[in-house]
Design a protein around this motif. Structure first.
Motif, PDB file in Angstrom:
ATOM      1  N   GLU A  51       0.828  -1.203   0.000  1.00 45.47           N
ATOM      2  CA  GLU A  51       0.000   0.000   0.000  1.00 45.47           C
ATOM      3  C   GLU A  51       0.865   1.255   0.000  1.00 45.47           C
ATOM      4  OE1 GLU A  51      -3.633   2.115   0.014  1.00 45.47           O
ATOM      5  OE2 GLU A  51      -3.308  -0.025  -0.217  1.00 45.47           O
ATOM      6  N   TYR A  52       2.133   1.098   0.301  1.00 45.70           N
ATOM      7  CA  TYR A  52       3.032   2.240   0.369  1.00 45.70           C
ATOM      8  C   TYR A  52       4.364   1.843  -0.256  1.00 45.70           C
ATOM      9  CZ  TYR A  52       4.134  -0.676   4.366  1.00 45.70           C
ATOM     10  OH  TYR A  52       4.418  -1.764   5.162  1.00 45.70           O
ATOM     11  N   ALA A  53       5.224   2.813  -0.459  1.00 44.76           N
ATOM     12  CA  ALA A  53       6.485   2.563  -1.151  1.00 44.76           C
ATOM     13  C   ALA A  53       7.669   2.953  -0.272  1.00 44.76           C
ATOM     14  CB  ALA A  53       6.524   3.328  -2.465  1.00 44.76           C
ATOM     15  N   LEU A  54       7.663   2.496   0.976  1.00 49.31           N
ATOM     16  CA  LEU A  54       8.789   2.760   1.854  1.00 49.31           C
ATOM     17  C   LEU A  54       9.943   1.818   1.510  1.00 49.31           C
ATOM     18  CD1 LEU A  54       7.008   3.163   5.304  1.00 49.31           C
ATOM     19  CD2 LEU A  54       7.856   4.957   3.810  1.00 49.31           C
ATOM     20  N   PRO A  55      11.165   2.317   1.549  1.00 53.63           N
ATOM     21  CA  PRO A  55      12.303   1.446   1.240  1.00 53.63           C
ATOM     22  C   PRO A  55      12.585   0.488   2.394  1.00 53.63           C
ATOM     23  CG  PRO A  55      13.073   3.652   1.845  1.00 53.63           C
ATOM     24  CD  PRO A  55      11.573   3.721   1.816  1.00 53.63           C
ATOM     25  N   ILE A  56      12.218  -0.779   2.231  1.00 50.20           N
ATOM     26  CA  ILE A  56      12.444  -1.795   3.254  1.00 50.20           C
ATOM     27  C   ILE A  56      13.667  -2.617   2.860  1.00 50.20           C
ATOM     28  CG2 ILE A  56      11.464  -3.811   4.439  1.00 50.20           C
ATOM     29  CD1 ILE A  56      10.013  -1.217   5.071  1.00 50.20           C
ATOM     30  N   ASP A  57      14.632  -2.697   3.762  1.00 54.73           N
ATOM     31  CA  ASP A  57      15.825  -3.508   3.510  1.00 54.73           C
ATOM     32  C   ASP A  57      15.389  -4.944   3.224  1.00 54.73           C
ATOM     33  OD1 ASP A  57      18.128  -5.140   3.803  1.00 54.73           O
ATOM     34  OD2 ASP A  57      19.067  -3.606   5.068  1.00 54.73           O
ATOM     35  N   PRO A  58      15.822  -5.521   2.098  1.00 52.89           N
ATOM     36  CA  PRO A  58      15.409  -6.890   1.767  1.00 52.89           C
ATOM     37  C   PRO A  58      15.748  -7.915   2.838  1.00 52.89           C
ATOM     38  CG  PRO A  58      16.464  -5.841  -0.116  1.00 52.89           C
ATOM     39  CD  PRO A  58      16.672  -4.929   1.052  1.00 52.89           C
TER      40      PRO A  58
END
Length: 307
Positions: A51-58
């Motif tokens: 729902e959002y485009a936050l940069p999440i560390d893989p």
């Protein structure tokens, strides 16, 4: 799949009206992907379509995106089901088999319904990132599982995002499949050649699609989605009345997005608009494929030459 056709049927009109007398056929496709996306519990990392485009560390589990998908499976699909039942419309459910395995109540509802089922992979994964063997195995796995879950044959196929250069060949090689919906290069069905045999394509749409809530130019409110859909259908109807012949419109929905209350209102309002249009009909995808096969078989002459 790979050779380009920049001409198509040009100005030919293959069919004046649909066999039921309508000018515009609208096919609503509900994409059931929740539970088939990449997720940590399956050892597949995180999926990027939240729902959002936050940069999440893989390397970190994205519980927020996982919860967004769970909303679609727990709540959103049932909100769309209620709308389908309320308006009594035939719908195509584009189903990832793993998603259906993980939602037995919805699988049971779908099995007891007479709605269309379109194969959408076993996993919801990009086939362009797979080897040919991996893509074939995913297709064959889905085609083993889906008919057992829904209690009827599955005749159509499409993949996540866009196909690979081998997708159509792999689909055409499967004995139970008769068409694919991986092209976005037309609105009407058309015949193509796969390994010397005719193959039916029923195009999909990435434009009349709720992914546009997130892909620019985005919808600022659900009202914009309603206006896009009603505007497109009204234009197609006007076009058909002026000689363009039978028109087809595909609408793509997702439970995790259009199953949210505000966005579901856009779906409700579009279905209500269609219900008031006597020359617009709601159909499922297999019905379109069957109509085309019967009335516009391979090599058929157009019903009129030009418009």
């Amino acid at each position: 799949m790979g050779e380009r056709d920049l001409v198509g049927r040009a100005r030919e009109v293959p069919l004046q009206r649909w066999p039921d007398g309508s000018l515009v056929a609208v096919n609503v496709v509900v994409n059931v992907e929740e539970g088939a996306e990449a997720a940590w519990p399956d050892g597949e990392g995180n999926d990027s379509w939240g729902e959002y485009a936050l940069p999440i560390d893989p390397s970190i589990r994205d519980l927020g995106t996982e919860g967004h998908y769970e909303f679609g499976s727990r709540v959103g699909i049932w909100r769309l089901v209620r709308l389908v039942e309320r308006f009594g419309v035939p719908v195509t459910f584009g189903v990832c088999a793993r998603a259906l395995e993980r939602n037995p109540p919805f699988a049971a509802w779908l099995r007891d319904s007479d709605h269309d089922v379109l194969g959408h992979g076993y996993r919801w994964a990009e086939v362009t990132q797979m080897s040919e063997d991996e893509e074939r195995e995913d297709l064959e796995h889905a085609m083993r599982v889906l008919p057992e879950l829904v209690g009827r044959p599955v005749r159509g196929w499409y993949v996540r995002s866009f196909p690979s250069v081998r997708t159509r060949r792999l689909a055409a090689a499967h004995p139970d499949l008769s068409y694919d919906s991986d092209s976005v290069n037309d609105e009407l069905p058309y015949w193509t050649d796969v390994d010397g045999a005719p193959w039916l394509v029923v195009p999909y749409s990435k434009v009349h699609n709720d992914t546009r809530y997130f892909l620019p130019p985005t919808y600022a409110t659900p009202r914009h989605f309603t206006e896009t859909l009603t505007g497109a259908a009204a234009f197609l109807l006007d076009e058909a009345r002026h000689g363009a012949g039978a028109r087809l419109m595909t609408v793509g929905l997702h439970p995790r997005w259009s199953g949210q209350a505000a966005r579901a209102a856009a779906v409700r309002d579009f279905l209500a608009w269609v219900a008031g249009q006597p020359e617009v009909t709601l159909v499922h995808r297999q019905q379109v494929a069957d109509w085309w096969t019967e009335h516009v078989p391979p090599g058929a002459r157009p019903s009129s030459s030009t418009y």
